[in-house]
Design an enzyme around this catalytic site. Structure first.
Site, PDB file in Angstrom:
ATOM      1  N   GLU A 193      -7.147   5.227   7.316  1.00  0.00           N
ATOM      2  CA  GLU A 193      -6.829   6.620   6.948  1.00  0.00           C
ATOM      3  C   GLU A 193      -7.967   7.242   6.157  1.00  0.00           C
ATOM      4  O   GLU A 193      -8.112   8.466   6.124  1.00  0.00           O
ATOM      5  CB  GLU A 193      -5.502   6.659   6.161  1.00  0.00           C
ATOM      6  N   ASN A 221       0.872  -1.175   0.000  1.00  0.00           N
ATOM      7  CA  ASN A 221       0.000   0.000   0.000  1.00  0.00           C
ATOM      8  C   ASN A 221       0.909   1.225   0.000  1.00  0.00           C
ATOM      9  O   ASN A 221       1.451   1.596   1.038  1.00  0.00           O
ATOM     10  CB  ASN A 221      -0.896  -0.033   1.254  1.00  0.00           C
ATOM     11  N   GLY A 235       1.990   2.263  10.962  1.00  0.00           N
ATOM     12  CA  GLY A 235       3.053   3.260  10.948  1.00  0.00           C
ATOM     13  C   GLY A 235       3.710   3.540  12.299  1.00  0.00           C
ATOM     14  O   GLY A 235       4.465   4.497  12.435  1.00  0.00           O
ATOM     15  N   HIS A 272      -9.777   1.532   4.427  1.00  0.00           N
ATOM     16  CA  HIS A 272      -8.534   1.789   5.169  1.00  0.00           C
ATOM     17  C   HIS A 272      -8.803   2.834   6.255  1.00  0.00           C
ATOM     18  O   HIS A 272      -9.538   3.793   6.033  1.00  0.00           O
ATOM     19  CB  HIS A 272      -7.436   2.275   4.224  1.00  0.00           C
ATOM     20  N   GLU A 315      -6.210  -4.696  10.262  1.00  0.00           N
ATOM     21  CA  GLU A 315      -5.196  -3.668  10.496  1.00  0.00           C
ATOM     22  C   GLU A 315      -5.542  -2.894  11.763  1.00  0.00           C
ATOM     23  O   GLU A 315      -6.326  -1.940  11.708  1.00  0.00           O
ATOM     24  CB  GLU A 315      -5.155  -2.678   9.324  1.00  0.00           C
TER      25      GLU A 315
END
Ligand code: PGA
Length: 253
Positions: free
Chosen positions: A103, A11, A176, A101, A170
């Site tokens: 984000e 990704n 991150g 996702h 996730e």
């Protein structure tokens, strides 16, 4: 080592330009040889919209597949300034698409909106990488299972073809950050997700569920020892051919 199909999905997020073709070329050169010895795996790169068509034209081999990272919920054309539809993505050569996702959830993708996006993308014959996962606050309040259940039930319709959906667990707190869940916890969560999907959608076969969040060449051995994990969604480390290759090599060590 395992005999089942393992996904390694990159990704790239909002990274990359035309020069990044060298990343896919290096990855290809490695994978061309590697995949002869290790047949049961698949590499997919989900790149920015601006690179899909360029890579599609320049990277002729297609050993590595291409995907997008999001789409508008309206399937085809429409008055949606700045948006890209699933149909446009399919037409420029992507085969996969990341949806849900965190984000994008944090910038407005609701459970209902993600459901419509999944429907649009399935109608365009794209394969979905559907992200689910709890935030650190939800984890602290011991709400991981209820959050996962709500995300799965809320965005997947019984009529959707589950064979075209790869579930990606996730944990938001892991993306991150370098922090990953311990092995025991991962086994529990993966078993829960698989059981929940089978029960909810009255399915006999096990769904494909991959892990994402700070995967790298070092911690991959932890994940490789968990048979419930069917592959990986790799963010930061997928933007470097060397780091991506290390993950794949070390998985099979
Ligand atoms: P990360 O990202 O590997 O950089 O943690 C994963 C993702 O956001 O899909």
């Amino acid at each position: 080592m395992t005999n089942k199909l393992i996904y390694f999905i990159g990704n790239w997020k909002m990274f990359g330009d035309f020069g990044s073709i060298k990343i896919i070329n290096k990855l290809h050169n490695f994978y061309y040889k590697f995949s002869k010895a290790h047949k049961k795996n698949k590499i997919i790169l989900c790149v920015p919209y601006t690179l899909i068509n360029f890579f599609q034209k320049k990277y002729k081999s297609k050993l590595i597949s291409l995907g997008a990272q999001n789409c508008h919920h309206h399937q085809t054309n429409g008055p949606f300034t700045g948006s890209i539809s699933a149909s446009m993505i399919r037409k420029i050569g992507a085969k996969y698409i990341i949806l849900g996702h965190s984000e994008n959830r944090s910038s407005g993708d609701s459970i209902q909106k993600i459901k419509t996006k999944i429907k649009s993308a399935l109608d365009e014959k794209l394969i979905i990488i559907f992200c689910i996962g709890e935030t650190s606050g939800e984890k602290r309040k011991k709400r991981t299972f209820s959050v996962l259940r709500r995300q799965i039930k809320g965005s997947i319709d019984k009529k959707y073809n589950l064979n075209k959906i790869i579930f990606a667990y996730e944990p938001v707190w892991s993306i991150g950050t370098g922090n990953v869940p311990p092995k025991k916890e991962l086994i529990k969560i993966f078993n829960f997700i698989k059981k929940e999907i089978k029960k909810t959608f009255e399915r006999k076969t096990s769904p494909t569920v991959i892990y994402g969040g700070s995967v790298n060449g070092k911690n991959i051995s932890l994940f490789a020892s968990i048979s419930e994990i069917d592959g990986f969604l790799i963010g930061g480390a997928s933007q470097s051919s060397k780091k991506f290759i290390d993950i794949i090599k070390n998985y099979y060590k």
